[in-house]
Motif scaffolding. Structure first.
Motif, PDB file in Angstrom:
ATOM      1  N   LEU A 263      -8.145  -1.332  20.723  1.00  0.00           N
ATOM      2  CA  LEU A 263      -7.535  -0.727  19.541  1.00  0.00           C
ATOM      3  C   LEU A 263      -8.497  -0.562  18.377  1.00  0.00           C
ATOM      4  O   LEU A 263      -8.088  -0.113  17.304  1.00  0.00           O
ATOM      5  CB  LEU A 263      -6.327  -1.572  19.089  1.00  0.00           C
ATOM      6  CG  LEU A 263      -5.188  -1.705  20.098  1.00  0.00           C
ATOM      7  CD1 LEU A 263      -4.050  -2.528  19.505  1.00  0.00           C
ATOM      8  CD2 LEU A 263      -4.685  -0.334  20.539  1.00  0.00           C
ATOM      9  N   GLY A 264      -9.761  -0.913  18.563  1.00  0.00           N
ATOM     10  CA  GLY A 264     -10.706  -0.831  17.464  1.00  0.00           C
ATOM     11  C   GLY A 264     -10.672  -2.091  16.618  1.00  0.00           C
ATOM     12  O   GLY A 264     -10.175  -3.142  17.040  1.00  0.00           O
ATOM     13  N   ALA A 265     -11.212  -1.978  15.381  1.00  0.00           N
ATOM     14  CA  ALA A 265     -11.361  -3.155  14.527  1.00  0.00           C
ATOM     15  C   ALA A 265     -10.203  -3.360  13.564  1.00  0.00           C
ATOM     16  O   ALA A 265      -9.867  -4.499  13.213  1.00  0.00           O
ATOM     17  CB  ALA A 265     -12.661  -3.050  13.736  1.00  0.00           C
ATOM     18  N   ALA A 266      -9.600  -2.273  13.088  1.00  0.00           N
ATOM     19  CA  ALA A 266      -8.521  -2.386  12.096  1.00  0.00           C
ATOM     20  C   ALA A 266      -7.762  -1.068  12.058  1.00  0.00           C
ATOM     21  O   ALA A 266      -8.224  -0.041  12.584  1.00  0.00           O
ATOM     22  CB  ALA A 266      -9.080  -2.726  10.713  1.00  0.00           C
ATOM     23  N   PHE A 267      -6.588  -1.100  11.411  1.00  0.00           N
ATOM     24  CA  PHE A 267      -5.809   0.117  11.216  1.00  0.00           C
ATOM     25  C   PHE A 267      -5.214   0.083   9.822  1.00  0.00           C
ATOM     26  O   PHE A 267      -4.675  -0.945   9.383  1.00  0.00           O
ATOM     27  CB  PHE A 267      -4.704   0.257  12.253  1.00  0.00           C
ATOM     28  CG  PHE A 267      -3.942   1.552  12.129  1.00  0.00           C
ATOM     29  CD1 PHE A 267      -4.505   2.738  12.598  1.00  0.00           C
ATOM     30  CD2 PHE A 267      -2.696   1.602  11.524  1.00  0.00           C
ATOM     31  CE1 PHE A 267      -3.829   3.941  12.472  1.00  0.00           C
ATOM     32  CE2 PHE A 267      -2.019   2.799  11.402  1.00  0.00           C
ATOM     33  CZ  PHE A 267      -2.580   3.980  11.877  1.00  0.00           C
ATOM     34  N   GLN A 268      -5.319   1.209   9.128  1.00  0.00           N
ATOM     35  CA  GLN A 268      -4.765   1.304   7.777  1.00  0.00           C
ATOM     36  C   GLN A 268      -3.769   2.453   7.722  1.00  0.00           C
ATOM     37  O   GLN A 268      -4.158   3.625   7.731  1.00  0.00           O
ATOM     38  CB  GLN A 268      -5.870   1.540   6.738  1.00  0.00           C
ATOM     39  CG  GLN A 268      -5.326   1.644   5.315  1.00  0.00           C
ATOM     40  CD  GLN A 268      -6.418   1.725   4.272  1.00  0.00           C
ATOM     41  OE1 GLN A 268      -7.592   1.712   4.589  1.00  0.00           O
ATOM     42  NE2 GLN A 268      -6.009   1.799   3.008  1.00  0.00           N
ATOM     43  N   PRO A 269      -2.463   2.123   7.685  1.00  0.00           N
ATOM     44  CA  PRO A 269      -1.473   3.192   7.493  1.00  0.00           C
ATOM     45  C   PRO A 269      -1.729   3.879   6.145  1.00  0.00           C
ATOM     46  O   PRO A 269      -2.323   3.288   5.238  1.00  0.00           O
ATOM     47  CB  PRO A 269      -0.134   2.446   7.498  1.00  0.00           C
ATOM     48  CG  PRO A 269      -0.426   1.128   8.136  1.00  0.00           C
ATOM     49  CD  PRO A 269      -1.842   0.803   7.789  1.00  0.00           C
ATOM     50  N   TRP A 270      -1.263   5.098   6.035  1.00  0.00           N
ATOM     51  CA  TRP A 270      -1.480   5.802   4.778  1.00  0.00           C
ATOM     52  C   TRP A 270      -0.828   5.021   3.643  1.00  0.00           C
ATOM     53  O   TRP A 270       0.370   4.798   3.623  1.00  0.00           O
ATOM     54  CB  TRP A 270      -0.903   7.219   4.838  1.00  0.00           C
ATOM     55  CG  TRP A 270      -1.536   8.070   5.906  1.00  0.00           C
ATOM     56  CD1 TRP A 270      -0.898   8.649   6.963  1.00  0.00           C
ATOM     57  CD2 TRP A 270      -2.905   8.426   6.025  1.00  0.00           C
ATOM     58  NE1 TRP A 270      -1.783   9.354   7.734  1.00  0.00           N
ATOM     59  CE2 TRP A 270      -3.040   9.234   7.178  1.00  0.00           C
ATOM     60  CE3 TRP A 270      -4.058   8.142   5.280  1.00  0.00           C
ATOM     61  CZ2 TRP A 270      -4.246   9.753   7.604  1.00  0.00           C
ATOM     62  CZ3 TRP A 270      -5.269   8.668   5.698  1.00  0.00           C
ATOM     63  CH2 TRP A 270      -5.356   9.466   6.840  1.00  0.00           C
ATOM     64  N   GLY A 271      -1.615   4.519   2.763  1.00  0.00           N
ATOM     65  CA  GLY A 271      -1.099   3.798   1.591  1.00  0.00           C
ATOM     66  C   GLY A 271      -1.439   2.328   1.568  1.00  0.00           C
ATOM     67  O   GLY A 271      -2.242   1.889   0.731  1.00  0.00           O
ATOM     68  N   PRO A 272      -0.866   1.496   2.497  1.00  0.00           N
ATOM     69  CA  PRO A 272      -1.094   0.043   2.427  1.00  0.00           C
ATOM     70  C   PRO A 272      -2.536  -0.337   2.758  1.00  0.00           C
ATOM     71  O   PRO A 272      -3.340   0.481   3.201  1.00  0.00           O
ATOM     72  CB  PRO A 272      -0.120  -0.518   3.470  1.00  0.00           C
ATOM     73  CG  PRO A 272       0.868   0.574   3.717  1.00  0.00           C
ATOM     74  CD  PRO A 272       0.123   1.850   3.510  1.00  0.00           C
ATOM     75  N   ASN A 273      -2.829  -1.609   2.555  1.00  0.00           N
ATOM     76  CA  ASN A 273      -4.144  -2.141   2.891  1.00  0.00           C
ATOM     77  C   ASN A 273      -4.334  -2.166   4.406  1.00  0.00           C
ATOM     78  O   ASN A 273      -3.364  -2.248   5.168  1.00  0.00           O
ATOM     79  CB  ASN A 273      -4.302  -3.550   2.331  1.00  0.00           C
ATOM     80  CG  ASN A 273      -4.333  -3.566   0.813  1.00  0.00           C
ATOM     81  OD1 ASN A 273      -4.858  -2.622   0.196  1.00  0.00           O
ATOM     82  ND2 ASN A 273      -3.774  -4.607   0.213  1.00  0.00           N
ATOM     83  N   PRO A 274      -5.576  -2.138   4.883  1.00  0.00           N
ATOM     84  CA  PRO A 274      -5.817  -2.145   6.333  1.00  0.00           C
ATOM     85  C   PRO A 274      -5.401  -3.460   6.979  1.00  0.00           C
ATOM     86  O   PRO A 274      -5.480  -4.524   6.368  1.00  0.00           O
ATOM     87  CB  PRO A 274      -7.324  -1.928   6.439  1.00  0.00           C
ATOM     88  CG  PRO A 274      -7.879  -2.369   5.129  1.00  0.00           C
ATOM     89  CD  PRO A 274      -6.823  -2.040   4.113  1.00  0.00           C
ATOM     90  N   GLU A 275      -4.947  -3.354   8.205  1.00  0.00           N
ATOM     91  CA  GLU A 275      -4.579  -4.530   9.006  1.00  0.00           C
ATOM     92  C   GLU A 275      -5.678  -4.784  10.024  1.00  0.00           C
ATOM     93  O   GLU A 275      -6.000  -3.909  10.829  1.00  0.00           O
ATOM     94  CB  GLU A 275      -3.258  -4.281   9.737  1.00  0.00           C
ATOM     95  CG  GLU A 275      -2.891  -5.362  10.738  1.00  0.00           C
ATOM     96  CD  GLU A 275      -1.782  -4.942  11.693  1.00  0.00           C
ATOM     97  OE1 GLU A 275      -1.440  -5.753  12.575  1.00  0.00           O
ATOM     98  OE2 GLU A 275      -1.291  -3.809  11.559  1.00  0.00           O
ATOM     99  N   SER A 276      -6.270  -5.985   9.979  1.00  0.00           N
ATOM    100  CA  SER A 276      -7.299  -6.323  10.950  1.00  0.00           C
ATOM    101  C   SER A 276      -6.674  -6.423  12.330  1.00  0.00           C
ATOM    102  O   SER A 276      -5.576  -6.964  12.509  1.00  0.00           O
ATOM    103  CB  SER A 276      -7.967  -7.644  10.589  1.00  0.00           C
ATOM    104  OG  SER A 276      -8.852  -8.056  11.626  1.00  0.00           O
ATOM    105  N   LEU A 277      -7.363  -5.885  13.329  1.00  0.00           N
ATOM    106  CA  LEU A 277      -6.893  -5.953  14.713  1.00  0.00           C
ATOM    107  C   LEU A 277      -7.640  -7.002  15.515  1.00  0.00           C
ATOM    108  O   LEU A 277      -7.436  -7.128  16.715  1.00  0.00           O
ATOM    109  CB  LEU A 277      -7.027  -4.581  15.369  1.00  0.00           C
ATOM    110  CG  LEU A 277      -6.194  -3.472  14.723  1.00  0.00           C
ATOM    111  CD1 LEU A 277      -6.475  -2.131  15.375  1.00  0.00           C
ATOM    112  CD2 LEU A 277      -4.712  -3.795  14.777  1.00  0.00           C
ATOM    113  N   ASP A 278      -8.526  -7.748  14.840  1.00  0.00           N
ATOM    114  CA  ASP A 278      -9.216  -8.851  15.488  1.00  0.00           C
ATOM    115  C   ASP A 278      -8.267 -10.036  15.605  1.00  0.00           C
ATOM    116  O   ASP A 278      -7.186 -10.066  15.002  1.00  0.00           O
ATOM    117  CB  ASP A 278     -10.442  -9.286  14.678  1.00  0.00           C
ATOM    118  CG  ASP A 278     -11.481  -8.181  14.556  1.00  0.00           C
ATOM    119  OD1 ASP A 278     -11.420  -7.240  15.358  1.00  0.00           O
ATOM    120  OD2 ASP A 278     -12.344  -8.283  13.660  1.00  0.00           O
TER     121      ASP A 278
END
Length: 619
Positions: A263-278
């Motif tokens: 899934l990669g390193a992180a995901f940031q929905p439009w608007g909120p802060n990024p969520e780490s996927l580690d």
């Protein structure tokens, strides 16, 4: 003297579980269970996934319930391989959602083919890459939404950032729901086989694993007692699997379940802060096993794994092994059931209207005979097609290829449970037993398994011990005697059928018959063979009694074909309410002599004929 052909019992009477594994659960005249035309097919099975190699829940179970370390787990599931180090080579991951479509990415300090781009906003510079003849058109903008300005073309495009110090410096791929962060670089090139635009994530293997391990096995497992060993096993398996592969696109692996989830390193929905996927625990497991893979000699092993094996791995490249860890309490995927209309099954399999669908071959490992190898589909016109179990799994979207097929309804299951309780325990089922066993039958537990479970219960053992005392010795059991027999049978030192046999050879029974050799032999004949003994019979057996003792004589009569035939025939009356047919009686007599009376009980009470009569008895 009428001759008696007999066969001595060799070894220990086989258990009900082994009898089922040997396929002794269908009465000789009963057809195989199948879904019938015009209705639904219920697929009930075990495990989740292909079952090859390591079971992830099995790894967890072996870690937290058995105290195994990751090397022991890997040795168990990947037989024939060894643990070796390969360093930290480059990994290329095909981003499947980007195959055949444009790439839009954004980043701070972004470079294109080594050239630094000027920053166009506080979030960096966006780049769009689209096909242009034999090359790719490169455009830039201040955001993922454009507007775009062309800056050139190139046959291949490599996007990277000047720093990877934190997630803020990673390349972010613009998706419909937000931005996905990737370590390393993104490369755009033509698919090596099809020529369409493809995007690879190029990064070190150890960084790649940080986007895999916590999504293949939950990071929280590492917080369970010894659960880190399961995550370490996952890290090694994922590393080996990725490094052993090549794809037609030119990448080494991909980012979906076709390869393994990345899934990669992180995901940031439009608007909120990024969520780490580690994952904190996953990162520790990766670091603790850095560079380690499983090897076949000098070749990295293709260490496949799946969520749940159901209790046995499927075999293949690695030897099939029992997976005791799969029964760990956290596993909600070990058993499953789904019902599909036969019309839907026909559409998905590409057949005509289906008359019946039945498993005709299994691998013999585990409950219900193990994984389905061949499934026969018969159409209403009589034409037939054979599918592999795995083809059925994939085309119907089943959870695994370890399944049984039936059209059993809840009401019919309740009828079977009521009948078996009455015939085996002499009473109706309690509400909990009725509900639990009926649900189990609907969800895939075989009728034979239910017979086996009831006949292994303390209640059944106590009933059979009491019956042996009353029928052979003419009295009820004394408390100590009943307790001793229960303990012996529980411990596997005998069966319920041995009680009656032992009583026939006892001094107490000899005295009951009148205390004479002739009376003793006559009583054995009338009880075991249902006929009298001739003078020649008495004389012959008196010689055996004098030379070898009562146990040898009793065993010889008890294990004769004639006596076994009488006992097998009694089960027809008990469970089917009829006398035996000659062919069926001959077959079950041989089963009894080879595998014991338990196999006959399970076979006849587990038959479709019994089920049909149970439904009539308890509508």
């Amino acid at each position: 003297m009428r001759p008696i052909a007999f066969r001595r019992l060799v070894g220990v009477v086989l258990s009900a579980t082994l009898a089922m594994a040997l396929g002794l659960t269908i009465a000789p005249a009963a057809p195989a269970a199948a879904a019938s035309a015009g209705g639904d097919a219920t697929f009930a099975g075990h495990g989740w996934g292909h079952g090859r190699g390591m079971g992830q829940f099995g790894a967890l179970g072996y870690a937290i319930n058995y105290g195994w370390n990751y090397a022991q787990i890997l040795d168990h599931f990947y037989g024939g391989t060894t643990l070796q180090g390969v360093g930290n080579p480059l990994m290329t991951v095909e981003l499947m959602a980007r195959t055949g479509t444009e790439l839009v990415a954004i980043g701070r300090g972004l470079t294109v083919n080594g050239g630094q781009l000027p920053e166009q906003s506080t979030t960096g510079t966006a780049v769009r890459v689209t096909p242009s003849g034999t090359s790719f058109l490169i455009e830039t903008a201040a955001s993922c939404a454009g507007p775009w300005s062309a800056i050139g073309t190139a046959p291949t495009v490599k996007l990277s950032t000047s720093s990877q110090a934190s997630a803020d410096n990673y390349i972010r791929v613009c998706e419909a729901a937000g931005e996905r962060f990737y370590r390393g670089a993104l490369t755009v090139q033509r698919h090596a086989s099809t020529g369409v635009e493809t995007t690879f994530n190029e990064l070190s293997t150890e960084d790649y694993l940080r986007g895999v391990v916590p999504h293949e096995s939950p990071d929280g497992w590492g917080s369970l007692p010894n659960g880190m060993e399961a995550l370490k096993a996952q890290a090694v398996a994922a590393r080996s699997y990725a490094l052993s592969g090549t794809r037609s696109s030119g990448a080494r692996t991909c980012d979906t379940t076709t390869c393994q989830v990345y899934l990669g390193a992180a995901f940031q929905p439009w608007g909120p802060n990024p969520e780490s996927l580690d994952g904190k625990n996953a990162d520790a497991a990766i670091a603790a096993t850095a560079g380690q893979v499983r090897m076949f000699g000098s070749v990295i092993a293709r260490t496949e794994f799946s969520s749940s094996t159901g209790g046995w791995t499927a075999g293949g490249v690695f030897p099939a092994v029992v997976d005791l860890g799969d029964s760990v309490g956290y596993n909600t995927r070990s058993s499953w059931a789904t019902t599909l209309p036969l019309s839907t099954v026909a559409t998905k399999l590409g057949t005509g209207q289906i008359s019946s669908i039945v498993v005709i071959e299994r691998n013999g490992l585990g409950a219900d005979g193990g994984r389905a190898l061949k499934v026969l589909v018969t159409m209403t016109g009589g034409a037939q097609r054979t599918f592999t179990g795995d083809a059925i799994r994939l085309q119907l979207g089943l959870n695994s290829d370890w399944f049984s097929i039936s059209s059993v309804s809840l009401a019919e299951s309740q009828s079977v449970v009521r009948a078996l309780y009455q015939d085996l325990l002499g009473r109706g089922p309690d509400p909990t037993g009725l509900a639990g066993w009926s649900a189990a039958l609907v969800s895939g537990t075989s009728q034979s398994e239910l017979v086996g479970a009831l006949t292994r219960s303390d209640e059944y053992i106590a009933l059979r011990v009491t019956k042996a005392y009353n029928e052979v010795l003419g009295r009820g059991p004394d408390p100590q005697g009943a307790a001793d027999w229960l303990a012996q049978i529980r411990a596997g030192y005998g069966t319920v059928d041995d009680v009656q046999l032992r009583f026939y050879g006892s001094q107490e029974f000899f005295l009951i018959t009148g205390g004479t050799t002739a009376g003793y032999i006559q009583r054995l004949y009338t009880t075991m063979l249902r006929r009298g003994a001739s003078d020649a019979d008495v004389a012959a057996w008196a010689g055996v009694l004098a030379s070898s003792g009562p146990a040898a004589m009793v065993n010889a009569i008890w294990f004769s074909t004639e006596a076994a035939s009488v006992r097998a025939g009694d089960y027809y009356a008990t469970f089917l309410g009829r006398g035996p047919d000659p062919t069926g009686l001959a077959g079950w007599t041989q089963v009894l002599l080879a595998y014991g009376q338990g196999a006959v009980r399970i076979g006849i009470a587990g038959s479709l004929e019994y089920r049909a009569k149970a439904i009539v008895r308890y509508p």
